[in-house]
Design an enzyme around this catalytic site. Structure first.
Site, mmCIF file in Angstrom:
data_model
loop_
_atom_site.group_PDB
_atom_site.id
_atom_site.type_symbol
_atom_site.label_atom_id
_atom_site.label_comp_id
_atom_site.label_asym_id
_atom_site.label_seq_id
_atom_site.Cartn_x
_atom_site.Cartn_y
_atom_site.Cartn_z
ATOM 1 N N GLU A 269 0.849 -1.203 0.000
ATOM 2 C CA GLU A 269 0.000 0.000 0.000
ATOM 3 C C GLU A 269 0.870 1.233 0.000
ATOM 4 O O GLU A 269 2.033 1.167 0.396
ATOM 5 C CB GLU A 269 -0.842 0.044 1.293
ATOM 6 C CG GLU A 269 -1.758 -1.112 1.458
ATOM 7 C CD GLU A 269 -2.303 -1.206 2.882
ATOM 8 O OE1 GLU A 269 -2.115 -0.268 3.685
ATOM 9 O OE2 GLU A 269 -2.902 -2.243 3.171
ATOM 10 N N LYS B 75 2.169 4.644 1.598
ATOM 11 C CA LYS B 75 2.254 5.178 2.958
ATOM 12 C C LYS B 75 1.834 6.644 2.867
ATOM 13 O O LYS B 75 2.548 7.475 2.313
ATOM 14 C CB LYS B 75 3.677 5.045 3.496
ATOM 15 C CG LYS B 75 3.783 5.403 4.962
ATOM 16 C CD LYS B 75 5.145 5.006 5.510
ATOM 17 C CE LYS B 75 5.219 5.209 7.012
ATOM 18 N NZ LYS B 75 4.959 6.555 7.450
ATOM 19 N N ASP C 47 1.034 10.376 3.939
ATOM 20 C CA ASP C 47 1.781 11.232 4.854
ATOM 21 C C ASP C 47 0.849 12.231 5.532
ATOM 22 O O ASP C 47 0.681 13.360 5.095
ATOM 23 C CB ASP C 47 2.866 11.976 4.052
ATOM 24 C CG ASP C 47 3.948 12.496 4.969
ATOM 25 O OD1 ASP C 47 3.936 12.150 6.169
ATOM 26 O OD2 ASP C 47 4.807 13.252 4.480
ATOM 27 N N TYR D 64 -6.880 2.119 6.021
ATOM 28 C CA TYR D 64 -5.975 1.037 5.630
ATOM 29 C C TYR D 64 -5.875 -0.113 6.626
ATOM 30 O O TYR D 64 -5.025 -0.973 6.494
ATOM 31 C CB TYR D 64 -4.578 1.580 5.324
ATOM 32 C CG TYR D 64 -4.012 2.533 6.358
ATOM 33 C CD1 TYR D 64 -3.762 2.119 7.652
ATOM 34 C CD2 TYR D 64 -3.720 3.846 6.005
ATOM 35 C CE1 TYR D 64 -3.236 2.984 8.588
ATOM 36 C CE2 TYR D 64 -3.187 4.725 6.939
ATOM 37 C CZ TYR D 64 -2.954 4.290 8.227
ATOM 38 O OH TYR D 64 -2.443 5.153 9.146
ATOM 39 N N LYS E 232 10.518 3.597 3.211
ATOM 40 C CA LYS E 232 10.366 5.043 3.006
ATOM 41 C C LYS E 232 11.108 5.490 1.748
ATOM 42 O O LYS E 232 12.245 5.087 1.513
ATOM 43 C CB LYS E 232 10.937 5.792 4.223
ATOM 44 C CG LYS E 232 10.240 5.422 5.527
ATOM 45 C CD LYS E 232 9.258 6.459 5.960
ATOM 46 C CE LYS E 232 9.971 7.540 6.692
ATOM 47 N NZ LYS E 232 9.099 8.424 7.415
ATOM 48 N N CYS F 263 24.475 45.303 6.223
ATOM 49 C CA CYS F 263 23.078 45.012 5.896
ATOM 50 C C CYS F 263 22.804 45.389 4.431
ATOM 51 O O CYS F 263 23.096 46.518 4.017
ATOM 52 C CB CYS F 263 22.150 45.788 6.816
ATOM 53 S SG CYS F 263 20.416 45.584 6.389
ATOM 54 N N CYS G 12 20.219 48.514 4.569
ATOM 55 C CA CYS G 12 20.489 49.843 5.117
ATOM 56 C C CYS G 12 21.988 50.122 5.282
ATOM 57 O O CYS G 12 22.372 51.208 5.711
ATOM 58 C CB CYS G 12 19.771 50.029 6.460
ATOM 59 S SG CYS G 12 20.440 49.018 7.774
ATOM 60 N N CYS H 247 21.255 42.578 11.593
ATOM 61 C CA CYS H 247 21.408 44.010 11.355
ATOM 62 C C CYS H 247 20.895 44.693 12.620
ATOM 63 O O CYS H 247 19.730 44.537 12.985
ATOM 64 C CB CYS H 247 20.579 44.447 10.151
ATOM 65 S SG CYS H 247 20.393 46.239 10.090
ATOM 66 N N CYS I 250 15.850 50.374 9.656
ATOM 67 C CA CYS I 250 16.075 49.444 8.549
ATOM 68 C C CYS I 250 14.699 49.011 8.020
ATOM 69 O O CYS I 250 13.882 48.446 8.754
ATOM 70 C CB CYS I 250 16.886 48.244 9.053
ATOM 71 S SG CYS I 250 17.178 47.001 7.797
HETATM 72 S S1 IVH Z 1 -0.569 0.392 8.910
HETATM 73 C C1 IVH Z 1 0.366 -1.650 12.844
HETATM 74 N N1 IVH Z 1 -0.738 1.452 6.520
HETATM 75 O O1 IVH Z 1 2.406 5.255 9.102
HETATM 76 C C2 IVH Z 1 0.363 -0.942 11.569
HETATM 77 N N2 IVH Z 1 0.101 2.818 8.263
HETATM 78 O O2 IVH Z 1 4.474 4.145 11.539
HETATM 79 C C3 IVH Z 1 -0.502 0.218 11.550
HETATM 80 N N3 IVH Z 1 0.605 5.121 7.597
HETATM 81 O O3 IVH Z 1 1.044 5.390 12.315
HETATM 82 C C4 IVH Z 1 -0.283 1.145 10.458
HETATM 83 N N4 IVH Z 1 0.027 4.905 5.486
HETATM 84 O O4 IVH Z 1 -0.006 6.840 10.520
HETATM 85 C C5 IVH Z 1 -0.381 1.656 7.799
HETATM 86 N N5 IVH Z 1 -0.996 2.237 4.344
HETATM 87 C C6 IVH Z 1 -0.648 2.458 5.621
HETATM 88 C C7 IVH Z 1 -0.163 3.700 6.079
HETATM 89 C C8 IVH Z 1 0.204 3.844 7.419
HETATM 90 C C9 IVH Z 1 0.484 5.733 6.410
HETATM 91 C C10 IVH Z 1 1.149 5.754 8.809
HETATM 92 C C11 IVH Z 1 0.306 5.557 10.037
HETATM 93 C C12 IVH Z 1 1.202 4.874 11.039
HETATM 94 C C13 IVH Z 1 2.567 5.119 10.482
HETATM 95 C C14 IVH Z 1 3.452 3.922 10.712
#
Ligand code: IVH
Length: 708
Positions: free
Chosen positions: A113, A115, A117, A225, A312, A406, A409, A424, A430
């Site tokens: 999946e 991740k 943000d 998720y 990551k 600066c 000035c 400055c 200024c």
């Molecule tokens: S699963 C036990 N799936 O990443 C596993 N986490 O450190 C629970 N996150 O706290 C998380 N996308 O905030 C999972 N597809 C995804 C995710 C995801 C983002 C975040 C989530 C979690 C952190 C993991």
């Protein structure tokens, strides 16, 4: 006559239709009706609901506009802890993860999946209705942010179908799409407010807003998720999430089943590029074992499951030429070097500038004009230069010479001890410093003079109408109306917001003065501790530093600010203009808690946290947010945070239950023992360590005998 039943049925129909169109628009991205028709339907529902409050329902689509009522968040314990994932940046480590799983379980399938943000959320549904939304918090307990989450259009308030469990949790990420983030920052910029660093911070900050109506306007989104529950419909992650999608949840289409490391690596390679055109931020890929039976075999480490890992993405880099360096002067006189680059595409946007922080950083990287440099987008808004490509350096390049005067000035720059930046020192004349101070003063969080913006301030300055913050209060509508680009209406607006700023409370005025290092929190502390501007002005360095809120740097800055004749004259003029230079008088019942620092933690039965805070302050005490060595006691409710508890134990800080605290305020007059604390060692042994036992703090046994 329309019968009561007919109205009820119309309301119910409108709710169903609005829910349907909400889902079409916000989850499926395929609207069927125009915004106009949707709004008309919503207005009809709102009108009917207002006329018939007896049909109120917390899952009605009308709750999505939020409310202006300020709410505090209650701490809620998670039924299943919210764990985090172990992270890796290396494909080799990922290969090891896959190999370990394959060794321990037969025929493992991996669900890959994106991740997302943002910030994690746990949603609880009961009989298909959203019951609660709780943040991750410390993993054991989080904040109840249900009112805010209800305003997120993609979160279903009622589920479709009838095959969902009676009670279950579903977890996911609340995130801010780039479009919402850019709009929010544009608004903040126009209002002279500090910009938010990235969409993740913006999402987390928005979710903690105390007014849900603010959240409703910020354009958050939510993807799910993970399901949690005792009776989930299927025995695999994939099947449950696929079903959850049918109930109305936004479940990402980017989810894939992979059977080998190579398939996982392919997925990663694809999304490492493809994510750049997604409209929301992602920072990696999460790889999870699909079958629950296999997950059980793999188990957990202390912090994270052994059946999942997060890979990551590396921050994106681009190579480009450094054309020149500009020097910006901030409102405090701080100089920031900014690199001008040959435009280059990076993480979806064209980058032309990068921050260079200070002279030392330029020297450490040996950055020279004309060099090819690597730029990277970190957590900050402006990208940074991480490295010089030395192989491409021109033979005639020369080491960079930092400016000595600066750029605005011409005043020779200074460096203060322990500070990396040059300054400055010409605060008085200024230009960017003067403008910066005025723009800071009118900010929403300071004097909130919202008729004015940065551009108008510049216009007023250029035309000689203002040279400092006090001049704002001498402005007349007639002067303003003659300015180019300012009509009569905007002139009136400006004047009325200046007039209104006279009633802005003292702590915001203090913040607005722009004393170096005095942020909102420090200003609040100074206002509530010293009460008047005169007391702050005459406080010695030592008096200022009595609380841990004010360190030596801040104290020096305050003393220095009020040592300037010019600043004193401005403060006097502001005082004459009618600004608030005194904290509002709170009703003071006694001085029984005078000088005492009190922390409130947990959930309470008889009082809200605000009420407890008011009680502390009404008796002369101070409500501290965190436990520290100078905390005198903690008022603990149910589920006090484990981190606070641990710290309290370590420091031997007293813990009182809600009832004991109330009783204390009744009895304290006779209890002169307040002055001396008990020895700390014995205390720390008495406080229970297990989170489950924390409730015991409600029992007097924990804090028996003399309270102090
Ligand atoms: S699963 C036990 N799936 O990443 C596993 N986490 O450190 C629970 N996150 O706290 C998380 N996308 O905030 C999972 N597809 C995804 C995710 C995801 C983002 C975040 C989530 C979690 C952190 C993991």
């Amino acid at each position: 006559m329309v019968s009561h039943e007919q109205i009820k049925s119309e309301i119910e129909q409108l709710r169903q239709r609005l829910n349907y169109h909400n889902h079409k628009y916000y989850v499926e991205n395929s609207p069927e009706i125009s915004d106009f028709d949707f709004d008309a339907m919503m207005r009809r529902l709102q009108d009917l609901e207002a006329e018939h409050p007896e049909f109120y329902d917390s899952t009605s689509p009308s709750v999505r506009v939020g409310s202006d009522i300020t709410s505090e968040f209650e701490s809620v314990r998670h039924r299943y802890p919210m764990l985090s994932l172990s992270n890796t940046y290396s494909l080799d480590e990922l290969r090891e993860f896959v190999a370990r799983v394959e060794k321990e379980v037969q025929g493992a399938e991996f669900v890959c999946e994106l991740k997302f943000d943002g910030t994690a959320i746990s949603l609880t549904y009961e009989h298909g209705r959203l019951l609660r939304a709780v943040t991750r918090g410390d993993g054991e307990q989080g904040d109840d942010v249900t009112a805010n989450v209800r305003t997120i259009r993609s979160v279903p308030l009622r589920l479709s179908g009838d095959d969902y469990p009676d009670y279950f949790e579903i977890r996911g990420e609340i995130f801010m799409p780039y479009a919402s983030f850019d709009r929010l920052n544009a608004e903040r910029e126009a209002a002279g407010e500090a910009l938010l660093a990235n969409p993740r911070n913006a999402a987390a900050g928005t979710l903690k807003q105390q007014q849900s109506s603010v959240v409703a306007k910020r354009g958050l989104d939510c993807t799910l998720y993970q399901m949690a529950g005792d009776a989930l419909p299927y025995k695999s992650h994939w099947e449950n999430l696929t079903l959850a999608r049918k109930w109305g949840f936004k479940v990402s289409d980017a989810m894939r089943i992979c059977r080998t490391f190579d398939e996982v690596a392919e997925y990663i390679a694809y999304w490492d590029t493809a994510r750049k055109s997604l409209p929301f931020p992602t920072d990696g890929v999460v790889i999870k074992v699909n079958e629950f039976a296999q997950r059980r075999l793999l188990g957990f480490t202390a912090k994270s499951p052994r059946w999942a890992v997060a890979y990551k993405f590396k921050a994106e880099q681009a190579l480009t030429r450094l054309e020149s360096v500009d020097f910006q002067v901030g409102r405090t006189g701080a100089i920031t070097p900014v690199a001008n680059l040959s435009p280059v595409l990076l993480a979806g946007t064209t980058v032309r500038r990068a921050t260079l922080h200070n002279a030392e950083q330029i020297a450490a990287l040996d950055i020279r004009i004309g060099d090819m440099v690597y730029v990277e987008k970190g957590g900050e808004i402006i990208p940074k230069i991480t490295e010089v490509e030395l192989s491409e350096r021109q033979p005639d390049s020369e080491p960079f010479k930092y400016i000595e005067c600066c750029p605005e000035c011409g005043t020779p720059l200074v460096r203060y001890e322990g500070e990396a930046k040059h300054y400055c020192p010409n605060a008085a004349s200024c230009r960017p410093q003067i403008l910066g101070r005025i723009i800071h003063f009118i900010r929403r969080k300071a004097l909130n003079i919202d008729g004015l913006g940065a551009e108008t301030v510049e216009l007023l300055f250029e035309s000689g109408l203002i040279a400092n913050i006090a001049d704002l209060y001498d402005l007349k509508a007639v002067d303003l109306a003659t300015l180019p680009r300012l009509g009569e209406k905007s002139a009136d607006n400006i004047i009325s917001s200046i007039v209104a700023s006279r009633s802005v409370p003292f702590h915001r005025v203090l913040f607005g003065l722009g004393i170096r290092f005095v942020g909102e929190t420090t200003a609040k502390y100074l206002a509530s501790h010293f009460r008047t501007i005169d007391a702050v002005m005459s406080a010695s360095r030592e008096e200022l530093m009595e609380s841990e809120e004010v360190g030596d740097k801040i104290a020096d800055a305050i003393v220095e600010y009020f040592a300037s004749e010019e600043n004193l004259a401005i403060v006097e003029r502001l005082r004459r203009a009618g600004l608030q230079f005194e904290a509002e008088q709170k009703e003071q019942h006694s001085s029984l808690l005078e000088g005492k620092n009190v922390v409130i933690s947990g959930k309470f039965l008889d009082h809200t946290r605000d009420e407890l805070k008011e009680m502390i302050e009404a008796h002369g005490g101070r409500n501290q947010s965190g436990v520290s060595a100078n905390t005198d006691f903690i008022v603990a409710g149910e589920n006090m945070g484990p981190a606070k508890l641990q710290k309290a134990q370590k420091l031997g800080v007293k813990i009182l239950s809600e009832q004991e605290f109330v009783a204390l305020l009744g009895n304290i007059a006779e209890d002169e023992a307040l002055e001396h604390k008990e020895p700390t060692a014995t205390k720390s042994e008495e406080v229970p360590t297990e989170p489950e036992e924390v409730k015991a703090t409600k029992e007097p046994s924990v804090v028996q005998g003399s309270l102090f």
